[in-house]
Design an enzyme around this catalytic site. Sequence first.
Site, PDB file in Angstrom:
ATOM      1  N   LYS A  99       0.844  -1.207   0.000  1.00 40.84           N
ATOM      2  CA  LYS A  99       0.000   0.000   0.000  1.00 40.84           C
ATOM      3  C   LYS A  99       0.878   1.254   0.000  1.00 40.84           C
ATOM      4  CE  LYS A  99      -0.352  -0.035   5.009  1.00 40.84           C
ATOM      5  NZ  LYS A  99      -1.020  -0.604   6.165  1.00 40.84           N
ATOM      6  N   TYR A 146      16.006  30.074   3.796  1.00 41.22           N
ATOM      7  CA  TYR A 146      14.948  30.868   4.435  1.00 41.22           C
ATOM      8  C   TYR A 146      15.312  31.187   5.876  1.00 41.22           C
ATOM      9  CZ  TYR A 146      11.907  29.954   0.486  1.00 41.22           C
ATOM     10  OH  TYR A 146      11.370  29.905  -0.762  1.00 41.22           O
TER      11      TYR A 146
HETATM   12  C1  LIG Z   1      -0.111  -1.589   6.829  1.00 39.12           C
HETATM   13  C2  LIG Z   1      -0.673  -2.831   7.317  1.00 39.12           C
HETATM   14  C3  LIG Z   1       0.150  -3.949   7.585  1.00 39.12           C
HETATM   15  C4  LIG Z   1       1.655  -3.910   7.536  1.00 39.12           C
HETATM   16  O1  LIG Z   1       2.188  -3.454   8.756  1.00 39.12           O
HETATM   17  P1  LIG Z   1       3.772  -3.369   8.993  1.00 39.12           P
HETATM   18  O2  LIG Z   1       3.903  -2.905  10.382  1.00 39.12           O
HETATM   19  O3  LIG Z   1       4.296  -2.371   8.009  1.00 39.12           O
HETATM   20  O4  LIG Z   1       4.320  -4.736   8.740  1.00 39.12           O
HETATM   21  C5  LIG Z   1      -0.466  -5.136   7.923  1.00 39.12           C
HETATM   22  N1  LIG Z   1      -1.813  -5.222   8.016  1.00 39.12           N
HETATM   23  C6  LIG Z   1      -2.624  -4.158   7.788  1.00 39.12           C
HETATM   24  C7  LIG Z   1      -4.088  -4.323   7.931  1.00 39.12           C
HETATM   25  C8  LIG Z   1      -2.086  -2.934   7.433  1.00 39.12           C
HETATM   26  O5  LIG Z   1      -2.899  -1.889   7.223  1.00 39.12           O
END
Ligand SMILES: *Cc1c(COP(=O)(O)O)cnc(C)c1O
Length: 341
Positions: A33, A249
């Site tokens: 994701k 800046y």
């Molecule tokens: C993002 C996510 C993960 C992955 O978590 P990590 O800590 O990056 O391994 C797993 N399950 C769900 C439902 C998530 O949203």
Amino acid sequence: MAKIILNKLNYFHNLDTINQKLNNTDKIAVVLKDNAYGHGLMQIAKLANEYGIKKAVVRTIKEAEEISHLFDYILVLAETINQSCSHTFHIAINSLQDINNICKNTNVHLKIDTGMHRNGITIEELEEAIYRISKANLNLTGVFTHYRSSDVLSSEFFWQQTNFNNIKNEVKTICEKLSLSLPHFHSLNSSGIFRCEKVDDDFVRIGIACYGYCDNKFPLYEPKLKPVASLVATRLSTTHLKKGNRIGYGGEFEASQDMASSTYDIGYGDGFLRLTPNHGQYITPKGFTLLGKVSMDSLSLDTNEEEVVIFDDVNHLAQLHRTITYEILTSLSSQIKRVIE
Ligand SMILES: *Cc1c(COP(=O)(O)O)cnc(C)c1O
């Protein structure tokens, strides 16, 4: 031009390390994701496929479609679909209402709330949810949860696991009653697997560890992971500062002697979040100092090298920003070129 270099050997090393806990790559679902945590969805999906990973987890249907040729099994976490979709897609049901928004014959994974209280159905709603899923002619292919405390070193994680084990048993009973085949169970993320002696679930959902990080420190077991992404900037110009000249800046950096400073093509607009001298000094891996504030598209360093590695590990940056590595990585703009090496 600035670029993000993805280190393939490090990525494979991390998958090897994760697989040592599982001894079965089919049990690993890589979480892709948010542009694969800022690394580049397509690049990481291809690497995962090359390694032999069969399962992926994404947020949206669009992401699932982009990588559908590379995986046998894709879980979509946060979007329902009202038309038929690939039989390799599995759509998360986050509430009872979601059941009405999915067209029949779709594979669904039912999310159970074990204490995060963000989404998922409650344990009390379990039987009703499975009954309604079966009535709506959806295929219940998974039941899962996401623990609120896998990265907190307290016993919370263990009672949540006990809750999920009870849920598994209950789901088994309900499925037998309704003559449904048994769904896949999954609950663990990166920090979760490193806290378990043994993984009983059908698969695990691994995000940050694939990319080389685990923010929580384990007292007993420290996984040896290697960061995958490095950010490399290119020099735009060099200025010769006189003692007393100030940079950027607000002129927050002041030269204490005559010196050279160069401007590089990375800024907070690219996702290299603004660091000011108040955060403490930022030094690149080769020892160059960030001078003054980060601008939208540029920053200054005390060197004149053509290309500079801005980071090859974001742990230190996350500390300076008082945040987690996830936030530093997912901030990286999708506009930056990704190169696999
Ligand atoms: C993002 C996510 C993960 C992955 O978590 P990590 O800590 O990056 O391994 C797993 N399950 C769900 C439902 C998530 O949203």
